[in-house]
Design a protein around this motif. Sequence first.
Motif, mmCIF file in Angstrom:
data_model
loop_
_atom_site.group_PDB
_atom_site.id
_atom_site.type_symbol
_atom_site.label_atom_id
_atom_site.label_comp_id
_atom_site.label_asym_id
_atom_site.label_seq_id
_atom_site.Cartn_x
_atom_site.Cartn_y
_atom_site.Cartn_z
ATOM 1 N N ALA A 1 48.603 35.676 43.813
ATOM 2 C CA ALA A 1 48.928 36.515 44.971
ATOM 3 C C ALA A 1 49.874 37.619 44.526
ATOM 4 C CB ALA A 1 49.579 35.661 46.052
ATOM 5 N N ILE B 1 42.537 15.879 44.658
ATOM 6 C CA ILE B 1 42.787 17.085 45.475
ATOM 7 C C ILE B 1 42.566 18.345 44.633
ATOM 8 C CG2 ILE B 1 44.578 18.415 46.676
ATOM 9 C CD1 ILE B 1 45.834 15.691 47.500
ATOM 10 N N LYS C 1 36.760 26.495 45.092
ATOM 11 C CA LYS C 1 37.224 27.874 44.846
ATOM 12 C C LYS C 1 36.135 28.676 44.162
ATOM 13 C CE LYS C 1 40.444 30.871 45.243
ATOM 14 N NZ LYS C 1 40.877 31.271 46.583
ATOM 15 N N ILE D 1 55.421 31.275 42.872
ATOM 16 C CA ILE D 1 54.499 30.132 42.729
ATOM 17 C C ILE D 1 54.206 29.905 41.244
ATOM 18 C CG2 ILE D 1 52.233 29.167 43.330
ATOM 19 C CD1 ILE D 1 52.248 30.927 45.824
ATOM 20 N N VAL E 1 52.033 17.171 49.460
ATOM 21 C CA VAL E 1 51.672 17.932 48.243
ATOM 22 C C VAL E 1 50.289 18.562 48.419
ATOM 23 C CG1 VAL E 1 51.256 17.769 45.754
ATOM 24 C CG2 VAL E 1 53.126 16.502 46.761
ATOM 25 N N GLY E 2 49.386 17.810 49.056
ATOM 26 C CA GLY E 2 48.029 18.316 49.294
ATOM 27 C C GLY E 2 48.049 19.593 50.123
ATOM 28 N N LEU F 1 49.264 22.390 48.017
ATOM 29 C CA LEU F 1 48.243 22.824 47.053
ATOM 30 C C LEU F 1 47.148 23.646 47.741
ATOM 31 C CD1 LEU F 1 47.861 19.716 44.720
ATOM 32 C CD2 LEU F 1 48.692 21.972 44.096
ATOM 33 N N ILE F 2 46.748 23.222 48.955
ATOM 34 C CA ILE F 2 45.712 23.982 49.690
ATOM 35 C C ILE F 2 46.215 25.404 49.938
ATOM 36 C CG2 ILE F 2 44.544 24.180 51.936
ATOM 37 C CD1 ILE F 2 44.470 21.057 51.939
ATOM 38 N N TRP F 3 47.501 25.500 50.314
ATOM 39 C CA TRP F 3 48.075 26.821 50.570
ATOM 40 C C TRP F 3 48.125 27.654 49.285
ATOM 41 C CZ3 TRP F 3 52.917 28.865 48.918
ATOM 42 C CH2 TRP F 3 53.213 30.108 49.489
ATOM 43 N N VAL F 4 48.554 27.015 48.181
ATOM 44 C CA VAL F 4 48.675 27.732 46.896
ATOM 45 C C VAL F 4 47.301 28.225 46.442
ATOM 46 C CG1 VAL F 4 49.146 27.402 44.439
ATOM 47 C CG2 VAL F 4 50.799 26.612 46.109
ATOM 48 N N VAL F 5 46.309 27.336 46.467
ATOM 49 C CA VAL F 5 44.966 27.729 46.002
ATOM 50 C C VAL F 5 44.382 28.779 46.948
ATOM 51 C CG1 VAL F 5 42.624 26.891 45.578
ATOM 52 C CG2 VAL F 5 44.574 25.570 44.786
ATOM 53 N N GLY F 6 44.667 28.633 48.247
ATOM 54 C CA GLY F 6 44.167 29.611 49.220
ATOM 55 C C GLY F 6 44.741 30.998 48.991
ATOM 56 N N SER F 7 45.911 31.060 48.359
ATOM 57 C CA SER F 7 46.545 32.365 48.151
ATOM 58 C C SER F 7 46.033 33.087 46.901
ATOM 59 C CB SER F 7 48.066 32.192 48.040
ATOM 60 O OG SER F 7 48.403 31.606 46.800
ATOM 61 N N ILE F 8 45.158 32.401 46.129
ATOM 62 C CA ILE F 8 44.621 33.055 44.918
ATOM 63 C C ILE F 8 43.673 34.186 45.340
ATOM 64 C CG2 ILE F 8 43.188 32.738 42.856
ATOM 65 C CD1 ILE F 8 44.237 29.865 42.672
ATOM 66 N N LEU G 1 39.656 21.192 45.145
ATOM 67 C CA LEU G 1 40.027 22.592 45.374
ATOM 68 C C LEU G 1 39.407 23.497 44.311
ATOM 69 C CD1 LEU G 1 43.787 22.158 46.367
ATOM 70 C CD2 LEU G 1 41.942 22.906 47.853
ATOM 71 N N LEU H 1 51.531 12.423 49.147
ATOM 72 C CA LEU H 1 50.256 13.040 48.759
ATOM 73 C C LEU H 1 49.807 14.058 49.808
ATOM 74 C CD1 LEU H 1 47.780 10.420 47.276
ATOM 75 C CD2 LEU H 1 48.400 12.626 46.343
ATOM 76 N N MET I 1 48.917 7.798 43.235
ATOM 77 C CA MET I 1 49.384 9.180 43.350
ATOM 78 C C MET I 1 48.628 10.078 42.356
ATOM 79 S SD MET I 1 51.712 11.147 44.795
ATOM 80 C CE MET I 1 53.264 10.398 45.196
ATOM 81 N N GLN J 1 43.094 35.753 40.748
ATOM 82 C CA GLN J 1 44.394 36.261 40.295
ATOM 83 C C GLN J 1 45.504 35.787 41.216
ATOM 84 O OE1 GLN J 1 43.639 40.475 40.249
ATOM 85 N NE2 GLN J 1 43.197 40.404 38.060
ATOM 86 N N TYR K 1 49.719 31.427 38.159
ATOM 87 C CA TYR K 1 49.450 30.049 38.594
ATOM 88 C C TYR K 1 47.983 29.634 38.632
ATOM 89 C CZ TYR K 1 48.951 31.971 43.354
ATOM 90 O OH TYR K 1 48.567 32.681 44.446
#
Lengths: 211, 182
Positions: free
Chosen positions: B102, B174, B182, B110, A188-189, A192-199, B178, A185, B167, B100, B24
Amino acid sequence: MNSTEALIALGAILLIFGYLGFRHGSRAELTTLALILGLRWLLERRGDELVLWINRLYQAFLFLRRGGLTAEDPSRVFATVRSAQPLISADFKPTFLVGLTVLVVIAAYAIGRLLRAGSSLIGMLLGLVNGYIIIQFFVSLLPRRLPEPLSILMGRPSPAGDEEIRAMTAPVRHLLSEYDTYVVLAIVGVILIWVVGSIQPAKGGQSGGKG
Amino acid sequence: MSPIEFYWITLTVAFGFIGAARGYPRELGVTTVMLIAILVLKRFGTPLMSLLDKQLGPLLGVQILQQPDSNLIQYLIYTGFFLAVVFAAYAGETLTFRGQPARGGVGMLISIANGLVNGYLINGTLWYYLDKYDYPIQRWDLFKPPLTDLAQEMVRYLPPRVLDTTMLIGLIGILTLLRIRK
């Protein structure tokens, strides 16, 4: 070394990796993570095959050095080469794989450094993940028992050395067996933080909403 | 007839393309909804099925779970519910992340990865219920046993088997956090 000392040692090593991750940034650490995971997969699945091919190439090299097909009696040279000691013997294989891993981990960090782009907390988290994977990787590559000469130097027989390794790796094994779900977890967490941060922010303040 | 894993892999790859086309931020919303759906089915599926049987039994005059076709009926109910959620997740208002993808190759990678994850969650759950109810579609000749060695290995890694309740709750938590931030 008891389990508390081993835990402190593990924490200290992870702290160093976390600091390195913080300095390098998330992009560099993610690249390093991908390279290390790729290496792990390769060595676990193809380690034996790699050793086999290196030994074959070594035999080919010996054959060519002793005249190859232009030698007086190529079949005899071939037979001699085949009966020669392999470059990487079964005893030497774990040492070779550990050495190769050290080199590739250093190379992975060197490549990751090229991509560094400022300090970040996510980089630190990824650095911790990298450190954890590297430690766990080395533990799995180490031989089950300490080599005999080493145990003589340490003044005790191999089983005691075995205990030593077991004590050193206890925190890692405990973490993995007891909290495997939480470890997964956490990894993966972080991803996910990195993926969402890249939006990127929406153009013109559009919020989106339709699936 | 091609083995079941062939269809499974083809469909999952198709979801990768869908991910690439949608981006994504949208796919993450679908992932969240799928995880919630799997959690609901896993945690409350059996009690809900019993309740349904108890409520509908007197109306229909038959006990669903005691019918010879009970496997097929249960499979259709689970799959029907899950497909309705999938449809709602892709077509309706969802937990889409604002913004949008990256720019460049990273964003595209991604998106494809997230699409593949969604494909695994959706197709994997559908396969799980097929397997759980002993492939009831056999009666329409849509599947012929036995499973290949690869398929037998793959069914051990289907989402409801791999993702335990902790899980699932952790991942949903999570993603929801997020999404709110956001």
